[in-house]
Design a protein around this motif. Structure first.
Motif, short mmCIF file in Angstrom:
data_model
loop_
_atom_site.label_atom_id
_atom_site.label_comp_id
_atom_site.label_asym_id
_atom_site.label_seq_id
_atom_site.Cartn_x
_atom_site.Cartn_y
_atom_site.Cartn_z
N UNK A 33 0.81 -1.21 0.00
CA UNK A 33 0.00 0.00 0.00
C UNK A 33 0.84 1.26 0.00
N UNK A 34 1.92 1.27 0.76
CA UNK A 34 2.77 2.45 0.85
C UNK A 34 3.47 2.74 -0.48
N UNK A 35 3.87 1.69 -1.17
CA UNK A 35 4.62 1.88 -2.42
C UNK A 35 3.72 2.08 -3.62
N UNK A 36 2.39 1.93 -3.44
CA UNK A 36 1.47 2.12 -4.55
C UNK A 36 1.15 0.84 -5.27
N UNK A 117 -0.82 -5.48 -13.51
CA UNK A 117 -0.30 -4.95 -14.77
C UNK A 117 1.22 -4.93 -14.80
N UNK A 118 1.88 -4.82 -13.64
CA UNK A 118 3.34 -4.75 -13.58
C UNK A 118 3.77 -5.19 -12.18
N UNK A 119 5.05 -5.50 -12.03
CA UNK A 119 5.57 -5.95 -10.74
C UNK A 119 6.92 -5.28 -10.50
N UNK A 120 7.10 -4.67 -9.34
CA UNK A 120 8.39 -4.10 -8.93
C UNK A 120 9.06 -5.08 -7.99
N UNK A 121 10.32 -5.42 -8.29
CA UNK A 121 11.06 -6.38 -7.49
C UNK A 121 12.43 -5.84 -7.14
N UNK A 122 12.95 -6.29 -5.99
CA UNK A 122 14.29 -5.89 -5.56
C UNK A 122 14.92 -7.02 -4.76
N UNK A 123 16.18 -7.32 -5.04
CA UNK A 123 16.91 -8.33 -4.29
C UNK A 123 17.23 -7.77 -2.90
N UNK A 124 16.83 -8.50 -1.86
CA UNK A 124 17.08 -8.08 -0.48
C UNK A 124 18.44 -8.58 -0.02
N UNK A 125 18.73 -9.83 -0.29
CA UNK A 125 20.03 -10.39 0.04
C UNK A 125 20.32 -11.56 -0.89
N UNK A 126 21.61 -11.79 -1.10
CA UNK A 126 22.01 -12.84 -2.02
C UNK A 126 23.21 -13.59 -1.43
N UNK A 139 -1.52 -2.93 -9.70
CA UNK A 139 -2.74 -3.19 -10.45
C UNK A 139 -2.67 -2.57 -11.84
N UNK A 140 -3.28 -3.26 -12.79
CA UNK A 140 -3.24 -2.79 -14.17
C UNK A 140 -3.85 -1.41 -14.31
N UNK A 141 -4.85 -1.12 -13.49
CA UNK A 141 -5.51 0.20 -13.58
C UNK A 141 -4.61 1.32 -13.06
N UNK A 142 -3.53 0.96 -12.32
CA UNK A 142 -2.61 1.97 -11.77
C UNK A 142 -1.44 2.25 -12.72
N UNK A 143 -1.37 1.53 -13.81
CA UNK A 143 -0.30 1.75 -14.76
C UNK A 143 0.97 0.98 -14.39
N UNK A 144 2.05 1.23 -15.13
CA UNK A 144 3.31 0.53 -14.91
C UNK A 144 4.04 1.11 -13.70
N UNK A 145 5.04 0.37 -13.26
CA UNK A 145 5.88 0.83 -12.15
C UNK A 145 6.51 2.17 -12.52
N UNK A 146 6.39 3.17 -11.66
CA UNK A 146 6.91 4.50 -11.97
C UNK A 146 8.00 4.89 -10.97
N UNK A 147 8.55 6.09 -11.14
CA UNK A 147 9.65 6.54 -10.28
C UNK A 147 9.23 6.68 -8.83
N UNK A 148 8.00 7.10 -8.58
CA UNK A 148 7.54 7.26 -7.21
C UNK A 148 7.49 5.91 -6.50
N UNK A 149 7.04 4.88 -7.20
CA UNK A 149 6.99 3.55 -6.61
C UNK A 149 8.41 3.05 -6.31
#
Length: 376
Positions: A33-36, A117-126, A139-149
């Protein structure tokens, strides 16, 4: 709630979730929710196997969660962190052309039915064999991952990583403590850890049974260890005070304290100081200053087959050896076994030759050396 207060509250909940697993799905929901985003996941992938360990996934029913963890990570192009650097936040478009992503089975069978509609991912540890990463579906209605997210995920990721590290450290310490507890519970001797005031910090299963019996040792007021008679109790108090002052006062090897049960049975308590740095490092409680190992003052049973195998004893020789330990001299052993004294002496001579000792008392010591420290 403004963004700063929302972030501060979320960070606090991330660390709270380390200690309360019931909060973890809610925390991932709040991160989304915080990241959109719509829902979040924390996924562990093993490079040496085809398995994935889904820590938690929210926004979906348990049935679909199981379906994802069993099938879709292998199809999900956004769940392939091999080329993604730690802290780098990527979207589906960064990993594969978006048209190709939409044509894939993962999008058609999983993402699209759930409205993603899109997925933002980040490696936490490797590590060399595994990779843990955080994903937030948009969600697809929110558009693609953007800079704010991406920016908001960047604010959260360091705290997720630190929380995972804290959780692993706690788990390691808990596993270490459980290991020590299991070892201590397997001892035939009762073990009681006490602090300088005599308060019981921990007792293994045998020690706990002795305290529960409340005979020559018991748990007194304020949880203190109390001996059965006043003189022994005073000696115990002096020993614990000395132990709290360090090994140099009590002695590295500790000391022994005789104990007598109400039925006349004799026990011995070996008191080991725990105030040296090395010993504190393995103590179950850092406030413990001494460990009491309590056992009956009697010869413990020994594994006869091991003694016989080590010294290549015949069955008759082994019977004579054990009878000497349990019964005593040659006449008594002969009468007990129903053989002539000369026969016992012959076996005894062979026992001396095979074991390398020259007295019956030494045979008793030899057998005592094979007694197991483990509870039956």
């Amino acid at each position: 709630m403004d963004d700063r207060k929302q972030l501060s509250s979320l960070i606090g909940d991330i660390y709270d979730a380390v200690f309360d697993p019931d909060l973890r799905t809610d925390v991932l929901d709040r991160i989304a929710g915080f990241t959109g985003g719509h829902s979040g996941s924390l996924l562990l992938k093993h490079s040496l196997s085809d398995s994935e360990n889904l820590y938690c996934y929210i926004g979906n029913a348990p049935g679909t969660l199981q379906a994802y963890s069993e099938s879709y990570p292998k199809l999900d192009s956004t769940a392939d962190p091999g080329s993604v650097g730690v802290d780098q936040i990527v979207s589906a478009v960064d990993l594969v052309p978006y048209d190709e992503f939409r044509r894939g089975r993962f999008y058609r069978e999983w993402a699209q039915p759930h409205g993603w509609g899109d997925i933002a991912s980040a490696v936490i540890e490797r590590s060399a064999t595994s990779c843990t990463f955080l994903s937030v579906a948009r969600q697809e209605t929110s558009g693609l991952v953007d800079d704010q997210m991406r920016h908001r995920m960047a604010l959260v990721i360091p705290h997720v990583r630190r929380a995972l590290l804290i959780g692993k450290t706690i788990h390691h310490k808990e596993a270490e403590a459980i290991c020590f507890t299991d070892v201590f519970d397997g001892l035939s001797a009762g073990m009681v850890l006490v602090d300088a005031s005599g308060r019981i910090v921990h007792a293994n299963s045998v020690g706990g049974a002795l305290l529960e019996a409340a005979d020559f040792l018991r748990k007194g007021a304020c949880g203190r260890l109390v001996a059965g008679d006043a003189a022994t109790n005073a000696a115990l108090r002096d020993i614990l005070v000395a132990a709290s002052a360090g090994d140099t006062v009590l002695g590295v090897k500790g000391t022994a304290l005789p104990l007598t049960a109400h039925n006349g049975e004799r026990y011995i308590a070996h008191v080991l100081p725990l105030t040296s740095g090395a010993r504190r490092g393995v103590g179950l409680g850092y406030n413990a200053v001494a460990a009491l190992f309590v056992r009956k003052a009697a010869l413990e049973s020994s594994p006869a087959e091991v003694i016989g195998e080590m010294y290549k004893l015949t069955p008759a020789e082994l019977r004579v050896l054990l009878a000497i330990v349990d019964i005593g001299g040659v006449p008594e052993v002969a009468a007990s076994l129903g053989v002539a004294a000369t026969t016992v002496k012959t076996h005894l001579s062979r026992l001396f030759e095979k074991t390398g000792v020259g007295r019956q008392a030494d045979l008793v010591k030899l057998v005592a050396g094979f007694s197991t420290p483990l509870a039956n």
